[in-house]
Scaffold this motif. Structure first.
Motif, PDB file in Angstrom:
ATOM      1  N   TRP A  46       0.983  -0.875  -0.086  1.00  0.00           N
ATOM      2  CA  TRP A  46      -0.447   0.134   0.276  1.00  0.00           C
ATOM      3  C   TRP A  46       0.741   1.423   0.088  1.00  0.00           C
ATOM      4  CZ3 TRP A  46      -2.602   3.200   5.037  1.00  0.00           C
ATOM      5  CH2 TRP A  46      -3.530   3.806   4.233  1.00  0.00           C
ATOM      6  N   THR A  47       0.624   1.952  -0.666  1.00  0.00           N
ATOM      7  CA  THR A  47       1.727   2.849  -1.068  1.00  0.00           C
ATOM      8  C   THR A  47       0.611   4.573  -0.905  1.00  0.00           C
ATOM      9  OG1 THR A  47       0.981   3.963  -3.316  1.00  0.00           O
ATOM     10  CG2 THR A  47       2.807   2.047  -2.668  1.00  0.00           C
ATOM     11  N   GLY A  48      -0.861   4.249  -1.063  1.00  0.00           N
ATOM     12  CA  GLY A  48      -1.795   5.079  -0.454  1.00  0.00           C
ATOM     13  C   GLY A  48      -2.512   5.470  -1.775  1.00  0.00           C
ATOM     14  N   ALA A  49      -2.122   4.908  -2.810  1.00  0.00           N
ATOM     15  CA  ALA A  49      -2.355   5.428  -3.955  1.00  0.00           C
ATOM     16  C   ALA A  49      -4.104   4.323  -4.707  1.00  0.00           C
ATOM     17  CB  ALA A  49      -1.856   5.167  -5.275  1.00  0.00           C
ATOM     18  N   GLU A  50      -3.403   3.422  -3.427  1.00  0.00           N
ATOM     19  CA  GLU A  50      -4.393   1.695  -3.714  1.00  0.00           C
ATOM     20  C   GLU A  50      -5.940   2.074  -2.897  1.00  0.00           C
ATOM     21  OE1 GLU A  50      -0.158   1.207  -5.175  1.00  0.00           O
ATOM     22  OE2 GLU A  50      -1.230   1.724  -2.901  1.00  0.00           O
ATOM     23  N   THR A  51      -6.403   1.736  -3.201  1.00  0.00           N
ATOM     24  CA  THR A  51      -8.216   2.088  -2.528  1.00  0.00           C
ATOM     25  C   THR A  51      -7.939   0.827  -1.697  1.00  0.00           C
ATOM     26  OG1 THR A  51      -9.221   2.172  -4.539  1.00  0.00           O
ATOM     27  CG2 THR A  51     -11.312   1.733  -2.905  1.00  0.00           C
ATOM     28  N   ILE A  52      -8.460   1.371   0.146  1.00  0.00           N
ATOM     29  CA  ILE A  52      -8.696   0.403   0.576  1.00  0.00           C
ATOM     30  C   ILE A  52      -9.632  -0.193   1.369  1.00  0.00           C
ATOM     31  CG2 ILE A  52      -6.445   0.745   1.326  1.00  0.00           C
ATOM     32  CD1 ILE A  52      -6.416   2.238   4.054  1.00  0.00           C
ATOM     33  N   GLU A  53     -10.597   0.637   0.552  1.00  0.00           N
ATOM     34  CA  GLU A  53     -12.199   0.577   1.626  1.00  0.00           C
ATOM     35  C   GLU A  53     -12.700  -0.378   1.343  1.00  0.00           C
ATOM     36  OE1 GLU A  53     -16.536   2.470   2.034  1.00  0.00           O
ATOM     37  OE2 GLU A  53     -14.748   3.270   0.702  1.00  0.00           O
ATOM     38  N   GLY A  54     -13.111  -1.192   1.990  1.00  0.00           N
ATOM     39  CA  GLY A  54     -13.540  -2.768   2.254  1.00  0.00           C
ATOM     40  C   GLY A  54     -12.566  -4.373   1.856  1.00  0.00           C
ATOM     41  N   ARG A  55     -11.309  -3.114   2.007  1.00  0.00           N
ATOM     42  CA  ARG A  55     -10.158  -4.613   2.207  1.00  0.00           C
ATOM     43  C   ARG A  55      -9.264  -4.852   3.343  1.00  0.00           C
ATOM     44  NH1 ARG A  55      -7.268  -2.940  -3.385  1.00  0.00           N
ATOM     45  NH2 ARG A  55      -6.549  -5.318  -4.222  1.00  0.00           N
ATOM     46  N   THR A  56      -9.155  -5.997   2.932  1.00  0.00           N
ATOM     47  CA  THR A  56      -7.824  -5.996   4.275  1.00  0.00           C
ATOM     48  C   THR A  56      -6.500  -5.724   4.163  1.00  0.00           C
ATOM     49  OG1 THR A  56      -9.016  -8.129   4.430  1.00  0.00           O
ATOM     50  CG2 THR A  56      -7.050  -8.195   5.083  1.00  0.00           C
TER      51      THR A  56
ATOM     52  N   ALA B  97      -2.876   2.233  13.229  1.00  0.00           N
ATOM     53  CA  ALA B  97      -3.076   1.070  12.632  1.00  0.00           C
ATOM     54  C   ALA B  97      -5.198   1.539  13.216  1.00  0.00           C
ATOM     55  CB  ALA B  97      -3.398   0.155  13.911  1.00  0.00           C
ATOM     56  N   PRO B  98      -4.908   1.996  14.179  1.00  0.00           N
ATOM     57  CA  PRO B  98      -7.338   2.333  13.372  1.00  0.00           C
ATOM     58  C   PRO B  98      -6.958   3.330  13.149  1.00  0.00           C
ATOM     59  CG  PRO B  98      -6.404   2.445  16.288  1.00  0.00           C
ATOM     60  CD  PRO B  98      -5.148   1.783  15.548  1.00  0.00           C
ATOM     61  N   GLU B  99      -6.339   4.266  13.059  1.00  0.00           N
ATOM     62  CA  GLU B  99      -6.978   5.188  11.455  1.00  0.00           C
ATOM     63  C   GLU B  99      -6.441   4.831  10.384  1.00  0.00           C
ATOM     64  OE1 GLU B  99      -7.154   9.280  12.943  1.00  0.00           O
ATOM     65  OE2 GLU B  99      -6.651   8.090  15.308  1.00  0.00           O
ATOM     66  N   VAL B 100      -6.114   3.751  10.191  1.00  0.00           N
ATOM     67  CA  VAL B 100      -6.289   3.009   9.048  1.00  0.00           C
ATOM     68  C   VAL B 100      -7.772   2.506   8.670  1.00  0.00           C
ATOM     69  CG1 VAL B 100      -5.659   1.120   7.103  1.00  0.00           C
ATOM     70  CG2 VAL B 100      -3.938   3.177   8.498  1.00  0.00           C
ATOM     71  N   ALA B 101      -8.100   1.428   9.765  1.00  0.00           N
ATOM     72  CA  ALA B 101      -9.868   1.276   9.823  1.00  0.00           C
ATOM     73  C   ALA B 101     -10.880   2.177   9.593  1.00  0.00           C
ATOM     74  CB  ALA B 101      -9.851   0.478  11.071  1.00  0.00           C
ATOM     75  N   LYS B 102     -10.791   3.728  10.247  1.00  0.00           N
ATOM     76  CA  LYS B 102     -10.937   4.439  10.109  1.00  0.00           C
ATOM     77  C   LYS B 102     -11.490   4.815   8.400  1.00  0.00           C
ATOM     78  CE  LYS B 102     -10.491   6.680  14.060  1.00  0.00           C
ATOM     79  NZ  LYS B 102      -9.270   7.934  14.469  1.00  0.00           N
ATOM     80  N   LEU B 103     -11.220   4.199   7.016  1.00  0.00           N
ATOM     81  CA  LEU B 103     -10.624   4.502   6.395  1.00  0.00           C
ATOM     82  C   LEU B 103     -11.631   3.356   5.475  1.00  0.00           C
ATOM     83  CD1 LEU B 103      -7.003   5.236   5.333  1.00  0.00           C
ATOM     84  CD2 LEU B 103      -8.969   7.433   5.788  1.00  0.00           C
ATOM     85  N   GLY B 104     -11.483   2.668   6.236  1.00  0.00           N
ATOM     86  CA  GLY B 104     -13.006   1.442   5.690  1.00  0.00           C
ATOM     87  C   GLY B 104     -12.604   0.221   5.651  1.00  0.00           C
ATOM     88  N   ALA B 105     -10.792   0.216   5.883  1.00  0.00           N
ATOM     89  CA  ALA B 105     -10.240  -1.088   5.711  1.00  0.00           C
ATOM     90  C   ALA B 105     -10.311  -1.966   6.806  1.00  0.00           C
ATOM     91  CB  ALA B 105      -8.760  -0.751   5.483  1.00  0.00           C
ATOM     92  N   ARG B 106      -9.821  -3.363   6.389  1.00  0.00           N
ATOM     93  CA  ARG B 106     -10.583  -4.135   7.766  1.00  0.00           C
ATOM     94  C   ARG B 106      -8.687  -4.433   8.206  1.00  0.00           C
ATOM     95  NH1 ARG B 106     -13.615  -6.801   4.102  1.00  0.00           N
ATOM     96  NH2 ARG B 106     -12.670  -7.825   2.856  1.00  0.00           N
TER      97      ARG B 106
ATOM     98  N   PRO C 226      -3.287 -14.962   8.378  1.00  0.00           N
ATOM     99  CA  PRO C 226      -4.119 -14.749   7.477  1.00  0.00           C
ATOM    100  C   PRO C 226      -4.456 -13.711   6.493  1.00  0.00           C
ATOM    101  CG  PRO C 226      -4.571 -12.594   9.917  1.00  0.00           C
ATOM    102  CD  PRO C 226      -3.193 -13.110   9.361  1.00  0.00           C
ATOM    103  N   PRO C 227      -5.635 -14.177   5.367  1.00  0.00           N
ATOM    104  CA  PRO C 227      -5.697 -13.474   3.749  1.00  0.00           C
ATOM    105  C   PRO C 227      -5.406 -12.195   4.293  1.00  0.00           C
ATOM    106  CG  PRO C 227      -6.770 -15.236   4.689  1.00  0.00           C
ATOM    107  CD  PRO C 227      -6.512 -15.294   5.276  1.00  0.00           C
ATOM    108  N   TYR C 228      -5.170 -11.481   3.611  1.00  0.00           N
ATOM    109  CA  TYR C 228      -5.106  -9.836   3.161  1.00  0.00           C
ATOM    110  C   TYR C 228      -4.856  -9.492   1.582  1.00  0.00           C
ATOM    111  CZ  TYR C 228       0.544 -10.433   2.938  1.00  0.00           C
ATOM    112  OH  TYR C 228       1.425 -10.642   2.792  1.00  0.00           O
ATOM    113  N   ASP C 229      -4.818  -8.323   1.194  1.00  0.00           N
ATOM    114  CA  ASP C 229      -4.863  -8.099  -0.005  1.00  0.00           C
ATOM    115  C   ASP C 229      -3.609  -7.158  -0.292  1.00  0.00           C
ATOM    116  OD1 ASP C 229      -7.314  -8.861  -0.899  1.00  0.00           O
ATOM    117  OD2 ASP C 229      -7.985  -7.517   0.917  1.00  0.00           O
ATOM    118  N   LEU C 230      -3.367  -5.911   0.925  1.00  0.00           N
ATOM    119  CA  LEU C 230      -2.967  -5.267   0.510  1.00  0.00           C
ATOM    120  C   LEU C 230      -1.550  -5.521   2.123  1.00  0.00           C
ATOM    121  CD1 LEU C 230      -4.947  -2.026  -0.291  1.00  0.00           C
ATOM    122  CD2 LEU C 230      -3.236  -3.355  -1.703  1.00  0.00           C
TER     123      LEU C 230
END
Length: 502
Positions: free
Chosen positions: A237-247, A266-275, A304-308
């Protein structure tokens, strides 16, 4: 029968060829291997040359160089000593022997050798640069800068000298000049991770976070040195990729203190909609269980599995952190009732204010030589107004005897187990006085008053010329007035202690 030394002289060799001819032929083969980076083969051949001709200067010298390159500085010195007895007027061998002594942390001997090399060759830019590096280790930074300037005068595009010059200027808190020197180093070697890292740390220390974060990203080219595992796969993740709804997997990357300080992101990233999955050092797992909207995993366990994925200290850059928007600290988990009761019993009845202390940190840290101090030096701060509690789980051998003599310090090293014992201790303290270590982050994250003892050129996160920290509201910073001088700092601490607990 005793085995012959590999360096023992031998008689005429194969086919009766004279030793001198054999030695010269083997030396040329060794030199070719050495120049091609085949160090093991070259060393073996150099040793054969020395066996044939024990006073072969070049073989002794170059074998010593390989031993130094291979992490065997003591053996390197032994061979170079033999070579110097053959030719004392060879500048390069004094320079290389100086480098071996520097690896042994015998900086006075290193400087003596570099000085001899310079005396023999006044245009030896590398010897000036090396002597400057050794002078830094002895807190002789002004002299070091003079040596780097001389190296640059001889060799105007000397990348290493500009980079090292920046380090010396930083130690004197001449940050604008240091930044210019680092910028020149980056111009000369745009692919140098060290130069970018140094420039990034300088910018961050000056509070200029945007370029600081950017240049500090060059650390990622040295992931093995950061203790990363190589199983992180997929897209970073560089900030350019969409993370909402992704892990997204955020992984710790440096020391315990870094994880305690930056886990707040870490909680700040969760606020963007990411798991969010946060991978941390196993010892910190129970401490960080209260992080909201974050799944914790221990480093080294199955992921566990993750997207980014993203390194923890990259997140502040992505979230565009500056001095105005630093997230609130994460308050770590409390000790359980049984552990609190155990430590209450161990600490005994409270008759005076309790002050927890830590005078040294990780001995393997690159800056340990300037950020830790001996217990004997630290003992200057001790006074009768408080009860002193050592927070050290491991006390260095050099401090053991002093600790036994200082009856006013209560030592609980043998009673400590995991990190939650440190939490239980800190919960029952009125104040923590510590050098820059994970205990400083622990105490401040708990909201405890922490007096942090800092070297003259402190780590970037403590910024410059301020006594408070934007990262921890309960922290007070004490800085050395001059490099290596703890005496004045400790006197200020002692005076403030008496005023606080009078």
């Amino acid at each position: 029968m005793k085995s012959p030394s590999p360096f023992a002289p031998r008689g005429p060799g194969l086919f009766g060829q004279p030793p001198a001819l054999q030695a010269q032929a083997k030396f040329q083969q060794a030199l070719a291997h050495h120049q091609n980076g085949q160090l093991a083969q070259a060393l073996q051949l150099y040793e054969q040359v020395i066996a044939l001709q024990p006073k072969h200067f070049d073989a002794l010298h170059f074998a010593g160089v390989i031993l130094l390159q291979s992490g065997q500085p003591q053996q390197a010195v032994a061979l170079m000593d033999r070579a110097v007895k053959i030719d004392r007027n060879h500048a390069a061998i004094h320079n290389n022997r100086g480098a071996a002594y520097a690896e042994l942390k015998e900086y006075d001997f290193a400087i003596s050798n570099y000085s001899k090399a310079i005396a023999l060759d006044g245009a030896f830019a590398n010897a000036y640069n090396n002597r400057g590096c050794a002078l830094i280790k002895l807190n002789r930074h002004a002299q070091a800068i003079d040596d780097f300037d001389k190296a640059i005068a001889i060799q105007p595009n000397y990348f290493e000298a500009f980079n090292n010059r920046g380090n010396a200027l930083s130690e004197l808190r001449r940050y604008e000049e240091a930044r210019s020197s680092f910028e020149r180093a980056v111009e000369l070697n745009p692919q140098s991770a060290d130069a970018h890292w140094n420039l990034g740390m300088c910018a961050l220390r000056m509070g200029d976070f945007e370029p600081g974060w950017l240049h500090s990203e060059w650390r990622l080219s040295r992931w093995r040195e950061l203790g990363w595992k190589d199983e992180y796969t997929g897209t970073r993740w560089t900030g350019a990729e969409t993370i909402e709804g992704r892990t997204i997997l955020i992984h710790s990357e440096q020391g315990l203190g870094d994880t305690i300080q930056f886990c707040r992101y870490a909680p700040e990233v969760a606020k963007l909609g990411a798991r969010v999955i946060l991978e941390v050092q196993p010892t910190l797992l129970p401490l960080l269980t209260g992080l909201p909207d974050v799944t914790l995993v221990a480093r080294g366990s199955a992921l566990p599995p993750y997207d980014l994925y993203c390194p923890l200290l990259t997140v502040p850059m992505i979230l565009k952190t500056d001095l105005s928007n630093i997230p609130a600290r994460h308050v770590p988990a409390s000790a359980d009732k049984a552990r609190r009761e155990r430590w209450s019993a161990l600490l005994g009845e409270r008759s005076k204010p309790r002050v927890g202390i830590a005078w040294s940190g990780n001995a393997n840290h690159v800056d340990d030589y300037k950020r830790s101090l001996s217990l004997e030096a630290f003992s200057q701060v001790l006074c009768d107004e408080v009860a002193w509690i050592s927070l050290h789980k491991d006390v260095r051998d050099t401090d053991q005897a002093v600790l036994k003599k200082l009856s006013q310090i209560s030592d609980f090293a043998s009673q400590q187990g995991d990190f939650m014992d440190a939490v239980a201790m800190c919960e029952q303290l009125d104040l923590i006085i510590t050098i820059d270590s994970s205990l400083a982050h622990l105490g401040a994250s708990m909201g405890k008053p922490v007096w942090l003892l800092l070297c003259h050129n402190a780590d970037w996160r403590w910024l410059t010329d301020r006594t408070d920290s934007p990262w921890y509201a309960s922290m007070t910073l004490y800085r050395q007035d001059t490099p290596g001088d703890w005496t004045g700092l400790l006197q200020r601490v002692r005076d403030d202690l008496r005023a606080r607990f009078a």
